[in-house]
Design a protein around this motif. Sequence first.
Motif, PDB file in Angstrom:
ATOM      1  N   ARG A 120       0.812  -1.220   0.000  1.00 50.63           N
ATOM      2  CA  ARG A 120       0.000   0.000   0.000  1.00 50.63           C
ATOM      3  C   ARG A 120       0.847   1.273   0.000  1.00 50.63           C
ATOM      4  NH1 ARG A 120      -3.596  -3.145  -1.335  1.00 50.63           N
ATOM      5  NH2 ARG A 120      -5.231  -3.840   0.049  1.00 50.63           N
ATOM      6  N   HIS A 121       2.154   1.147  -0.204  1.00 52.36           N
ATOM      7  CA  HIS A 121       3.000   2.348  -0.275  1.00 52.36           C
ATOM      8  C   HIS A 121       2.498   3.262  -1.381  1.00 52.36           C
ATOM      9  CE1 HIS A 121       6.855   0.652   1.797  1.00 52.36           C
ATOM     10  NE2 HIS A 121       5.837   0.783   2.623  1.00 52.36           N
ATOM     11  N   GLY A 122       2.565   4.554  -1.108  1.00 56.05           N
ATOM     12  CA  GLY A 122       2.229   5.538  -2.129  1.00 56.05           C
ATOM     13  C   GLY A 122       0.786   6.001  -2.126  1.00 56.05           C
ATOM     14  N   ILE A 123      -0.056   5.472  -1.220  1.00 51.52           N
ATOM     15  CA  ILE A 123      -1.464   5.902  -1.207  1.00 51.52           C
ATOM     16  C   ILE A 123      -1.710   7.031  -0.214  1.00 51.52           C
ATOM     17  CG2 ILE A 123      -2.280   3.651  -2.003  1.00 51.52           C
ATOM     18  CD1 ILE A 123      -3.327   3.163   0.891  1.00 51.52           C
ATOM     19  N   GLY A 124      -0.673   7.424   0.530  1.00 55.58           N
ATOM     20  CA  GLY A 124      -0.808   8.533   1.476  1.00 55.58           C
ATOM     21  C   GLY A 124      -1.040   8.114   2.915  1.00 55.58           C
ATOM     22  N   ALA A 125      -1.046   6.820   3.196  1.00 56.48           N
ATOM     23  CA  ALA A 125      -1.310   6.359   4.562  1.00 56.48           C
ATOM     24  C   ALA A 125      -0.224   6.808   5.536  1.00 56.48           C
ATOM     25  CB  ALA A 125      -1.459   4.837   4.591  1.00 56.48           C
ATOM     26  N   GLY A 126       1.026   6.737   5.128  1.00 59.42           N
ATOM     27  CA  GLY A 126       2.112   7.170   6.006  1.00 59.42           C
ATOM     28  C   GLY A 126       2.028   8.655   6.319  1.00 59.42           C
ATOM     29  N   ARG A 127       1.774   9.460   5.298  1.00 60.24           N
ATOM     30  CA  ARG A 127       1.652  10.913   5.510  1.00 60.24           C
ATOM     31  C   ARG A 127       0.489  11.225   6.442  1.00 60.24           C
ATOM     32  NH1 ARG A 127       2.635  10.549   0.156  1.00 60.24           N
ATOM     33  NH2 ARG A 127       0.470  10.960  -0.428  1.00 60.24           N
ATOM     34  N   LEU A 128      -0.633  10.529   6.246  1.00 59.67           N
ATOM     35  CA  LEU A 128      -1.807  10.772   7.082  1.00 59.67           C
ATOM     36  C   LEU A 128      -1.551  10.360   8.531  1.00 59.67           C
ATOM     37  CD1 LEU A 128      -4.743  11.794   6.920  1.00 59.67           C
ATOM     38  CD2 LEU A 128      -5.440   9.425   6.525  1.00 59.67           C
ATOM     39  N   LEU A 129      -0.934   9.203   8.722  1.00 59.55           N
ATOM     40  CA  LEU A 129      -0.616   8.756  10.086  1.00 59.55           C
ATOM     41  C   LEU A 129       0.360   9.717  10.763  1.00 59.55           C
ATOM     42  CD1 LEU A 129      -0.255   4.927   9.500  1.00 59.55           C
ATOM     43  CD2 LEU A 129      -1.817   5.992  11.157  1.00 59.55           C
ATOM     44  N   LEU A 130       1.395  10.130  10.052  1.00 58.60           N
ATOM     45  CA  LEU A 130       2.375  11.045  10.628  1.00 58.60           C
ATOM     46  C   LEU A 130       1.728  12.378  10.980  1.00 58.60           C
ATOM     47  CD1 LEU A 130       5.260  11.583  11.495  1.00 58.60           C
ATOM     48  CD2 LEU A 130       5.750  12.273   9.126  1.00 58.60           C
ATOM     49  N   ALA A 131       0.913  12.910  10.094  1.00 61.61           N
ATOM     50  CA  ALA A 131       0.250  14.191  10.363  1.00 61.61           C
ATOM     51  C   ALA A 131      -0.647  14.089  11.590  1.00 61.61           C
ATOM     52  CB  ALA A 131      -0.560  14.634   9.147  1.00 61.61           C
ATOM     53  N   GLU A 132      -1.379  12.995  11.729  1.00 59.62           N
ATOM     54  CA  GLU A 132      -2.265  12.843  12.891  1.00 59.62           C
ATOM     55  C   GLU A 132      -1.464  12.672  14.176  1.00 59.62           C
ATOM     56  OE1 GLU A 132      -5.766  12.563  15.214  1.00 59.62           O
ATOM     57  OE2 GLU A 132      -5.257  13.539  13.326  1.00 59.62           O
ATOM     58  N   ALA A 133      -0.371  11.914  14.122  1.00 55.52           N
ATOM     59  CA  ALA A 133       0.470  11.757  15.316  1.00 55.52           C
ATOM     60  C   ALA A 133       1.045  13.109  15.733  1.00 55.52           C
ATOM     61  CB  ALA A 133       1.580  10.745  15.049  1.00 55.52           C
ATOM     62  N   VAL A 134       1.558  13.877  14.777  1.00 53.22           N
ATOM     63  CA  VAL A 134       2.116  15.202  15.078  1.00 53.22           C
ATOM     64  C   VAL A 134       1.025  16.113  15.636  1.00 53.22           C
ATOM     65  CG1 VAL A 134       3.092  17.283  14.012  1.00 53.22           C
ATOM     66  CG2 VAL A 134       4.059  15.028  13.491  1.00 53.22           C
ATOM     67  N   ARG A 135      -0.160  16.086  15.034  1.00 46.31           N
ATOM     68  CA  ARG A 135      -1.271  16.918  15.521  1.00 46.31           C
ATOM     69  C   ARG A 135      -1.601  16.577  16.967  1.00 46.31           C
ATOM     70  NH1 ARG A 135      -6.149  16.968  16.967  1.00 46.31           N
ATOM     71  NH2 ARG A 135      -6.542  14.759  16.600  1.00 46.31           N
ATOM     72  N   ARG A 136      -1.674  15.297  17.279  1.00 47.52           N
ATOM     73  CA  ARG A 136      -2.004  14.876  18.646  1.00 47.52           C
ATOM     74  C   ARG A 136      -0.897  15.248  19.633  1.00 47.52           C
ATOM     75  NH1 ARG A 136      -5.679   9.710  19.146  1.00 47.52           N
ATOM     76  NH2 ARG A 136      -7.030   9.982  17.329  1.00 47.52           N
ATOM     77  N   CYS A 137       0.342  15.149  19.203  1.00 48.00           N
ATOM     78  CA  CYS A 137       1.451  15.545  20.082  1.00 48.00           C
ATOM     79  C   CYS A 137       1.399  17.040  20.385  1.00 48.00           C
ATOM     80  CB  CYS A 137       2.787  15.165  19.454  1.00 48.00           C
ATOM     81  SG  CYS A 137       3.088  13.383  19.377  1.00 48.00           S
ATOM     82  N   ALA A 138       1.120  17.849  19.365  1.00 45.66           N
ATOM     83  CA  ALA A 138       0.996  19.298  19.569  1.00 45.66           C
ATOM     84  C   ALA A 138      -0.182  19.603  20.482  1.00 45.66           C
ATOM     85  CB  ALA A 138       0.849  20.013  18.229  1.00 45.66           C
ATOM     86  N   ALA A 139      -1.319  18.939  20.261  1.00 48.94           N
ATOM     87  CA  ALA A 139      -2.510  19.165  21.087  1.00 48.94           C
ATOM     88  C   ALA A 139      -2.269  18.774  22.538  1.00 48.94           C
ATOM     89  CB  ALA A 139      -3.704  18.392  20.522  1.00 48.94           C
ATOM     90  N   ALA A 140      -1.379  17.815  22.753  1.00 49.20           N
ATOM     91  CA  ALA A 140      -1.059  17.381  24.115  1.00 49.20           C
ATOM     92  C   ALA A 140      -0.048  18.315  24.789  1.00 49.20           C
ATOM     93  CB  ALA A 140      -0.525  15.950  24.106  1.00 49.20           C
ATOM     94  N   GLY A 141       0.416  19.329  24.055  1.00 51.94           N
ATOM     95  CA  GLY A 141       1.312  20.324  24.641  1.00 51.94           C
ATOM     96  C   GLY A 141       2.792  20.034  24.492  1.00 51.94           C
ATOM     97  N   HIS A 142       3.151  19.058  23.701  1.00 48.82           N
ATOM     98  CA  HIS A 142       4.576  18.770  23.490  1.00 48.82           C
ATOM     99  C   HIS A 142       5.181  19.833  22.585  1.00 48.82           C
ATOM    100  CE1 HIS A 142       4.322  14.852  25.402  1.00 48.82           C
ATOM    101  NE2 HIS A 142       3.236  14.600  24.696  1.00 48.82           N
ATOM    102  N   ALA A 143       6.386  20.264  22.911  1.00 50.86           N
ATOM    103  CA  ALA A 143       7.063  21.279  22.108  1.00 50.86           C
ATOM    104  C   ALA A 143       7.768  20.676  20.901  1.00 50.86           C
ATOM    105  CB  ALA A 143       8.080  22.031  22.962  1.00 50.86           C
ATOM    106  N   ARG A 144       8.132  19.392  21.008  1.00 47.58           N
ATOM    107  CA  ARG A 144       8.867  18.733  19.928  1.00 47.58           C
ATOM    108  C   ARG A 144       8.429  17.280  19.814  1.00 47.58           C
ATOM    109  NH1 ARG A 144      15.133  19.176  20.869  1.00 47.58           N
ATOM    110  NH2 ARG A 144      14.570  17.790  22.564  1.00 47.58           N
TER     111      ARG A 144
END
Length: 174
Positions: A102-126
Amino acid sequence: MSALSVREMTYADCDRVAGIRVRGWQSAYRGLMPQPHLDALSVAVDADRHRGRFSRRDGDVVDLVAERDGEVVGWACHGPYRDGDLRTADAELYALYVDPARHGIGAGRLLLAEAVRRCAAAGHARVLLWVLKENLRARRFYERSGFAPDGAEEPYEVDGAAVPEVRYVKDLTD
């Protein structure tokens, strides 16, 4: 085909996630790790490990899956940054794997974006992550997503072969 979506992993996803992780290792690390080690990886053993983690969850670690048409096609896991046995105020992406078919369908980008969003929402600086130094495909993926190497390296050994890791970081305060 329906759009990709991301949701929290459930206990019922353990077998599928284990298959994605094992096939991900066997695909991404071919030529970077000893082949006998990769060949010996077991989906059943990995699934048992995931089920065991579910029974010990403390709420700090977040497992996400990407789905398309009801099929889990990727998995990511993040939580507090680990510095030895200590956990710091930063977040860490512990794992991100997409089914090699399933490489190339955008799943990795979507998972990474959601993980980063959740980390930011939880107050992590990095958010920090470790990637094999020679895994150039993964390094390019993270760099395109705003991560950069910070100069830290860790020795890592698999069956007597050196497979060093480099650390990447993304600032979430912007």
